[in-house]
Scaffold this motif. Structure first.
Motif, PDB file in Angstrom:
ATOM      1  N   PHE A  59     -44.140  16.602  40.367  1.00  0.00           N
ATOM      2  CA  PHE A  59     -43.232  16.636  41.524  1.00  0.00           C
ATOM      3  C   PHE A  59     -43.990  16.847  42.839  1.00  0.00           C
ATOM      4  O   PHE A  59     -43.402  16.803  43.915  1.00  0.00           O
ATOM      5  CB  PHE A  59     -42.207  17.756  41.374  1.00  0.00           C
ATOM      6  CG  PHE A  59     -41.316  17.608  40.172  1.00  0.00           C
ATOM      7  CD1 PHE A  59     -41.070  16.367  39.606  1.00  0.00           C
ATOM      8  CD2 PHE A  59     -40.700  18.717  39.608  1.00  0.00           C
ATOM      9  CE1 PHE A  59     -40.247  16.235  38.498  1.00  0.00           C
ATOM     10  CE2 PHE A  59     -39.874  18.588  38.501  1.00  0.00           C
ATOM     11  CZ  PHE A  59     -39.644  17.356  37.946  1.00  0.00           C
ATOM     12  N   TYR A  60     -45.274  17.143  42.746  1.00  0.00           N
ATOM     13  CA  TYR A  60     -46.061  17.459  43.946  1.00  0.00           C
ATOM     14  C   TYR A  60     -47.186  16.452  44.185  1.00  0.00           C
ATOM     15  O   TYR A  60     -47.995  16.629  45.078  1.00  0.00           O
ATOM     16  CB  TYR A  60     -46.659  18.875  43.817  1.00  0.00           C
ATOM     17  CG  TYR A  60     -45.606  19.950  43.868  1.00  0.00           C
ATOM     18  CD1 TYR A  60     -45.364  20.665  45.031  1.00  0.00           C
ATOM     19  CD2 TYR A  60     -44.818  20.228  42.761  1.00  0.00           C
ATOM     20  CE1 TYR A  60     -44.390  21.635  45.085  1.00  0.00           C
ATOM     21  CE2 TYR A  60     -43.839  21.188  42.800  1.00  0.00           C
ATOM     22  CZ  TYR A  60     -43.626  21.888  43.960  1.00  0.00           C
ATOM     23  OH  TYR A  60     -42.649  22.854  44.016  1.00  0.00           O
ATOM     24  N   TYR A  64     -46.710   9.589  44.828  1.00  0.00           N
ATOM     25  CA  TYR A  64     -45.325   9.260  44.437  1.00  0.00           C
ATOM     26  C   TYR A  64     -44.817   8.013  45.148  1.00  0.00           C
ATOM     27  O   TYR A  64     -44.227   7.136  44.528  1.00  0.00           O
ATOM     28  CB  TYR A  64     -44.422  10.458  44.730  1.00  0.00           C
ATOM     29  CG  TYR A  64     -42.950  10.182  44.576  1.00  0.00           C
ATOM     30  CD1 TYR A  64     -42.382  10.006  43.318  1.00  0.00           C
ATOM     31  CD2 TYR A  64     -42.119  10.095  45.695  1.00  0.00           C
ATOM     32  CE1 TYR A  64     -41.024   9.752  43.173  1.00  0.00           C
ATOM     33  CE2 TYR A  64     -40.771   9.843  45.559  1.00  0.00           C
ATOM     34  CZ  TYR A  64     -40.227   9.671  44.289  1.00  0.00           C
ATOM     35  OH  TYR A  64     -38.886   9.416  44.163  1.00  0.00           O
TER      36      TYR A  64
ATOM     37  N   LYS B  47     -37.193  23.919  45.636  1.00  0.00           N
ATOM     38  CA  LYS B  47     -37.369  22.641  46.312  1.00  0.00           C
ATOM     39  C   LYS B  47     -38.682  22.041  45.860  1.00  0.00           C
ATOM     40  O   LYS B  47     -39.670  22.765  45.729  1.00  0.00           O
ATOM     41  CB  LYS B  47     -37.472  22.919  47.817  1.00  0.00           C
ATOM     42  CG  LYS B  47     -36.571  22.166  48.728  1.00  0.00           C
ATOM     43  CD  LYS B  47     -36.785  22.742  50.122  1.00  0.00           C
ATOM     44  CE  LYS B  47     -36.188  21.957  51.230  1.00  0.00           C
ATOM     45  NZ  LYS B  47     -34.903  21.417  51.166  1.00  0.00           N
ATOM     46  N   VAL B  48     -38.701  20.745  45.635  1.00  0.00           N
ATOM     47  CA  VAL B  48     -39.972  20.054  45.418  1.00  0.00           C
ATOM     48  C   VAL B  48     -40.080  18.946  46.464  1.00  0.00           C
ATOM     49  O   VAL B  48     -39.063  18.498  47.001  1.00  0.00           O
ATOM     50  CB  VAL B  48     -40.092  19.491  43.979  1.00  0.00           C
ATOM     51  CG1 VAL B  48     -40.105  20.616  42.965  1.00  0.00           C
ATOM     52  CG2 VAL B  48     -38.982  18.507  43.684  1.00  0.00           C
ATOM     53  N   PRO B  49     -41.312  18.510  46.786  1.00  0.00           N
ATOM     54  CA  PRO B  49     -41.470  17.654  47.972  1.00  0.00           C
ATOM     55  C   PRO B  49     -41.335  16.147  47.732  1.00  0.00           C
ATOM     56  O   PRO B  49     -41.677  15.362  48.612  1.00  0.00           O
ATOM     57  CB  PRO B  49     -42.901  17.980  48.421  1.00  0.00           C
ATOM     58  CG  PRO B  49     -43.612  18.382  47.184  1.00  0.00           C
ATOM     59  CD  PRO B  49     -42.598  18.968  46.247  1.00  0.00           C
ATOM     60  N   LEU B  50     -40.796  15.720  46.577  1.00  0.00           N
ATOM     61  CA  LEU B  50     -40.839  14.293  46.239  1.00  0.00           C
ATOM     62  C   LEU B  50     -40.242  13.369  47.296  1.00  0.00           C
ATOM     63  O   LEU B  50     -40.789  12.330  47.597  1.00  0.00           O
ATOM     64  CB  LEU B  50     -40.111  14.054  44.905  1.00  0.00           C
ATOM     65  CG  LEU B  50     -40.887  14.421  43.646  1.00  0.00           C
ATOM     66  CD1 LEU B  50     -40.016  14.180  42.427  1.00  0.00           C
ATOM     67  CD2 LEU B  50     -42.169  13.608  43.539  1.00  0.00           C
ATOM     68  N   LEU B  51     -39.079  13.728  47.831  1.00  0.00           N
ATOM     69  CA  LEU B  51     -38.400  12.817  48.768  1.00  0.00           C
ATOM     70  C   LEU B  51     -38.544  13.265  50.220  1.00  0.00           C
ATOM     71  O   LEU B  51     -37.703  12.968  51.067  1.00  0.00           O
ATOM     72  CB  LEU B  51     -36.919  12.662  48.406  1.00  0.00           C
ATOM     73  CG  LEU B  51     -36.586  12.013  47.060  1.00  0.00           C
ATOM     74  CD1 LEU B  51     -35.094  11.746  46.958  1.00  0.00           C
ATOM     75  CD2 LEU B  51     -37.350  10.718  46.851  1.00  0.00           C
ATOM     76  N   SER B 315     -35.117  10.732  42.100  1.00  0.00           N
ATOM     77  CA  SER B 315     -36.585  10.683  42.111  1.00  0.00           C
ATOM     78  C   SER B 315     -37.093   9.437  41.396  1.00  0.00           C
ATOM     79  O   SER B 315     -38.175   8.942  41.712  1.00  0.00           O
ATOM     80  CB  SER B 315     -37.184  11.946  41.511  1.00  0.00           C
ATOM     81  OG  SER B 315     -36.829  12.063  40.159  1.00  0.00           O
TER      82      SER B 315
END
Lengths: 165, 320
Positions: A59-60, A64, B47-51, B315
């Motif tokens: 996720f980091y 991505y 929170k995760v930073p994907l978007l 995601s």
């Protein structure tokens, strides 16, 4: 290229490098998947009492938007209080440093540790970020076309293989 | 445009419009991806930073505070910027068409549209329009369209079943209530059959069943007691008063008597059967409070899993 070092021997050497610096309060966090295997072994060998943490940093990751969501589907599990802890992130191979960057970002979302160190079995060169291992028994120089993978056999033993990409 | 507009030419998820026709591997991948997101909610920083840097537009042409909120939470936990538009109260009342609205919002650099619409097929139409106008980098998620589909609800229901029951291929599942008006029921039936559930039952009075519902691969029961016998999962549906035209039912009390889930009716299911409901519940109409608050109910875990499933879908769509 030179013969690959035996992963089991590197595990032993890594444990000895870490031993003088760990205390009962030291917490290990393995990065999925290879780093978790190494962390499990170190956790037993160093007789650490804090439960073992694991992280899936997908996720980091910084790729991505180019590659979409990559990596396994195992959840991260940090079963101790990160705030003010001494934490050693454990991975199998240190390469570009991007995985460790992602791991640091993820770790700080659980709290503010007192100190974070990095333990890896092998540093294969090719860094793209200013990141260095605190504990590393083996430095290698591999071509960018090669990938150094840690594999786990059915009997639980670990072994390195080099794959041409 | 290919035959399944939800998938790109590599077979990857491009939009989420309906569960119908979605390959089993894609459904399984969504459920697998959702699993690690459940843990994010337990962190100090949820929170995760994907978007990060992406914009999610919640286009709600039909009101639904609950569904909109769950999408909003999911998008915010992925660090997206969320813009909520309740369009029944804005442009369309001034005469703007659906596609004009979409064009305008695309010009505001939208990355994902989450669409709720009273007309079946509206999200599909938007996805087609985006492809036809060279903007297929914008993703569409159906948050409920007419009587057609509510795929994220169906997926979170599958996640919940898998969480408690593990193996779909050994289950008997009953869907109870207003199947006729329920897009949720359609999504559930498609998902359950795709995942290999050997017996899917629908339990409802004849007036609340679509014609030829058997063609969806389900067994039909009009008697609730008979239909609940031996089931592993009971999926209740909400009685959709707002979607009913005319007298399909005598009264809520009468409905409760025959189709309300009460403890004595639930006793006919397996002792470890779980009870699900997509919410909001009409207590005393389709479900008794003793069941809704009882040990077999997994209605609140459904809500929690719903965030993780929506994070997984966004995601999977929001990356490359």
């Amino acid at each position: 290229m030179a013969k690959l070092p035996a992963a089991s021997e590197l595990c032993r050497q890594l444990a000895e490098l870490m031993r003088p610096h760990v205390t009962p309060a030291t917490c290990l966090v393995g990065i999925h998947t290879g780093g978790v295997w190494v962390a499990e072994w170190l956790h037993r060998e160093l007789e650490l009492t804090q439960p073992l943490g694991t992280m899936n940093v997908s996720f980091y990751r910084d790729d991505y938007s180019q590659r979409g969501l990559q990596g396994g589907r195992k959840p991260s599990a940090i079963p101790f209080d990160v705030a003010d802890a001494h934490i050693v992130i454990v991975d199998d191979v240190l390469y570009t440093g991007r995985t460790i960057r992602a791991a640091l970002n993820e770790l700080f979302d659980y709290g503010r540790p007192a100190r974070v160190e990095l333990a890896v079995l092998a540093d294969r060169g090719g860094r793209e970020l200013p990141i260095a291992a605190t504990y590393c028994p083996q430095a290698l120089s591999l071509a960018p076309t090669q990938s150094l993978n840690l594999e786990k056999a059915e009997d639980g033993s670990l072994e390195f293989t080099v794959v041409e990409k | 445009m290919n035959s399944n507009p939800q998938l790109n030419k590599h077979g990857e998820l491009q939009h989420l419009l309906t569960i119908e026709g979605l390959p089993r591997e894609i459904i399984a991948a969504i459920l697998d991806t959702a699993a690690p997101f459940t843990e994010v909610a337990e962190r100090e920083v949820k929170k995760v930073p994907l978007l990060r840097g992406k914009s999610v537009f919640n286009l709600f042409f039909e009101n639904s505070t609950r569904t909109r909120t769950t999408f909003e939470i999911a998008a915010k936990r992925l660090s997206a910027d969320v813009i909520n538009l309740n369009i029944n109260t804005s442009s369309t009342t001034k005469g703007e068409t659906l596609l004009d609205t979409v064009d305008n919002l695309s010009a505001l650099q939208a990355d994902i549209f989450v669409v709720r619409h009273a007309s079946s097929g509206a999200p599909h139409l938007i996805a087609q329009h985006l492809a036809a106008t060279g903007r297929d980098h914008i993703r569409v998620i159906n948050a409920g369209d007419g009587r057609h589909a509510h795929p994220t609800q169906g997926l979170l229901d599958m996640y919940t079943i898998r969480h408690y029951k593990k193996d779909f291929t050994r289950l008997t599942v009953a869907i109870v209530g207003d199947v006729l008006h329920s897009r949720v029921a359609r999504s559930q039936i498609h998902a359950l059959t795709t995942l290999g559930v050997p017996e899917v039952r629908v339990i409802a009075p004849k007036t609340l069943l679509p014609t030829q519902v058997e063609q969806m691969g389900v067994r039909v029961f009009n008697d609730m007691r008979e239909g609940l016998r031996g089931v592993d999962v009971v999926m209740m549906l909400r009685l959709q008063n707002e979607r009913m035209n005319g007298a399909l039912l005598p009264s809520p009390q009468e409905y409760f008597k025959y189709y309300g889930l009460t403890p004595d009716k639930l006793d006919l299911a397996k002792p470890d059967a779980i009870v699900m409901h997509p919410g909001p519940m009409n207590r005393g109409v389709e479900i008794d409070s003793a069941v809704a608050d009882g040990r077999q109910a997994v209605i609140l875990p459904q809500v929690t899993f719903g965030i993780a499933v929506r994070m997984a879908v966004m995601s999977m769509l929001g990356g490359a």
